[in-house]
Design a protein around this motif. Structure first.
Motif, PDB file in Angstrom:
ATOM      1  N   ARG A  31       6.735   7.354   1.241  1.00 23.28           N
ATOM      2  CA  ARG A  31       7.870   8.224   1.637  1.00 23.28           C
ATOM      3  C   ARG A  31       7.417   9.611   2.076  1.00 23.28           C
ATOM      4  O   ARG A  31       8.252  10.449   2.423  1.00 23.28           O
ATOM      5  N   GLY A 239       1.800  12.217  -3.623  1.00 26.48           N
ATOM      6  CA  GLY A 239       3.203  12.030  -3.997  1.00 26.48           C
ATOM      7  C   GLY A 239       3.975  11.138  -3.031  1.00 26.48           C
ATOM      8  O   GLY A 239       5.187  10.957  -3.172  1.00 26.48           O
ATOM      9  N   TRP A 242       6.108   6.588  -4.643  1.00 27.54           N
ATOM     10  CA  TRP A 242       6.966   6.996  -5.765  1.00 27.54           C
ATOM     11  C   TRP A 242       6.697   6.126  -6.988  1.00 27.54           C
ATOM     12  O   TRP A 242       7.355   5.088  -7.187  1.00 27.54           O
ATOM     13  N   GLY A 243       5.738   6.547  -7.794  1.00 23.66           N
ATOM     14  CA  GLY A 243       5.515   5.890  -9.090  1.00 23.66           C
ATOM     15  C   GLY A 243       4.821   4.546  -8.972  1.00 23.66           C
ATOM     16  O   GLY A 243       4.387   4.120  -7.910  1.00 23.66           O
TER      17      GLY A 243
END
Ligand SMILES: Cc1cc2nc3c(=O)[nH]c(=O)nc-3n(C[C@H](O)[C@H](O)[C@H](O)COP(=O)(O)O)c2cc1C
Length: 257
Positions: A31, A239, A242-243
């Motif tokens: 993202r 980043g 996302w996770g």
């Protein structure tokens, strides 16, 4: 930096190409991309692999719009609801279905399959096999793909339900069923593309969160074209993933009979 570029750098140092399993694990929906360019030819090469995806009746009712132009990218990002997966991407590919092209595709397929038969079938079987392709692409496929405000699909449904009383038959023949077939096929090309991109160390994010009317207008797509998915492309930034990858327990979805 996220762990993945390090993983890639280590592989490069070891001069190791990712295995298929590593490619599947490497691919994540990204993202946020680094502001570095991608080589358009490498992205194009991944699209050349994508067209090798299995597809219904080999009709290939898809088209791919590889967007590298900054101005179009900006417009597209806005049409993708300004998601950062789109607004930070240096390139995007719009996967489009072209059910409206089915008549010309059937003609192309008859020509290609005839060549195939003449090249690969024994002489005594050629005539019968060519006739079979003419029946399939000349009659059956046009019967299935013709649209008419839902009514033609309804007629097809009635016919197959009657035949189904006597023998196994393919029931998914309504106009919306065929639309699903065409989108399903395009999705397979999209997935092949994303895996090919991952094998190049490039990242992607598949998106269905977009304003399809705006996208069609930006790309000047004809009425019969539909946007299947937009895949943003780039190299993941810190980043950008996302996770951890979350999946429901495999046992819940795996059934062995
Ligand atoms: C058809 C489709 C549409 C998606 N649309 C979006 C989207 O609009 N925006 C987005 O951020 N992610 C989108 N995703 C990504 C999914 O959220 C993501 O694949 C899922 O959460 C699993 O994560 P992973 O791809 O990293 O394994 C889409 C995925 C698919 C297959």
């Amino acid at each position: 930096m996220s762990e993945y570029p390090d993983f890639l750098a280590n592989l490069q140092e070891l001069n190791h190409k990712m295995t298929f399993s590593e490619i599947v694990h490497y691919r994540r929906s990204v993202r946020l991309y680094q502001q570095v360019p991608l080589e358009p030819d490498r992205v194009k090469m991944c699209l050349e692999l994508a067209v090798l995806a299995p597809n219904s009746s080999n009709m290939q009712l898809w088209e791919f719009f590889h967007i590298t132009d900054k101005e179009i990218l900006e417009k597209l990002a806005h049409a993708c609801l300004d998601q950062t997966a789109a607004s930070t991407a240096p390139q995007m590919v719009v996967f489009v279905t072209r059910q409206d092209l089915f008549r010309s595709r059937t003609k192309q397929m008859i020509a290609l399959e005839t060549q195939n038969v003449l090249k690969n079938s024994p002489k005594e079987k050629q005539e019968k096999r060519v006739k079979r392709w003419h029946l399939y692409y000349g009659r059956i496929i046009p019967f299935l793909y013709t649209k008419g405000f839902g009514i033609i699909g309804l007629l097809r449904k009635i016919i197959v339900h009657l035949i189904g009383l006597f023998r196994p038959i393919f029931y998914q023949v309504s106009e919306s069923d065929i639309r699903v077939v065409v989108h399903k096929t395009c999705g397979l090309a999209a997935q092949t593309f994303m895996l090919a991109m991952a094998s190049e160390g490039y990242d992607t994010c598949p998106m269905e969160g977009f304003d399809s009317r705006k996208v069609k207008k930006i790309l000047k797509l004809p009425f019969g074209a539909e946007v299947n998915m937009i895949i943003s492309c780039g190299i993941r930034a810190e980043g950008g993933v996302w996770g951890d990858r979350m999946r429901i327990p495999f046992e819940e979805v795996y059934h062995r009979r």
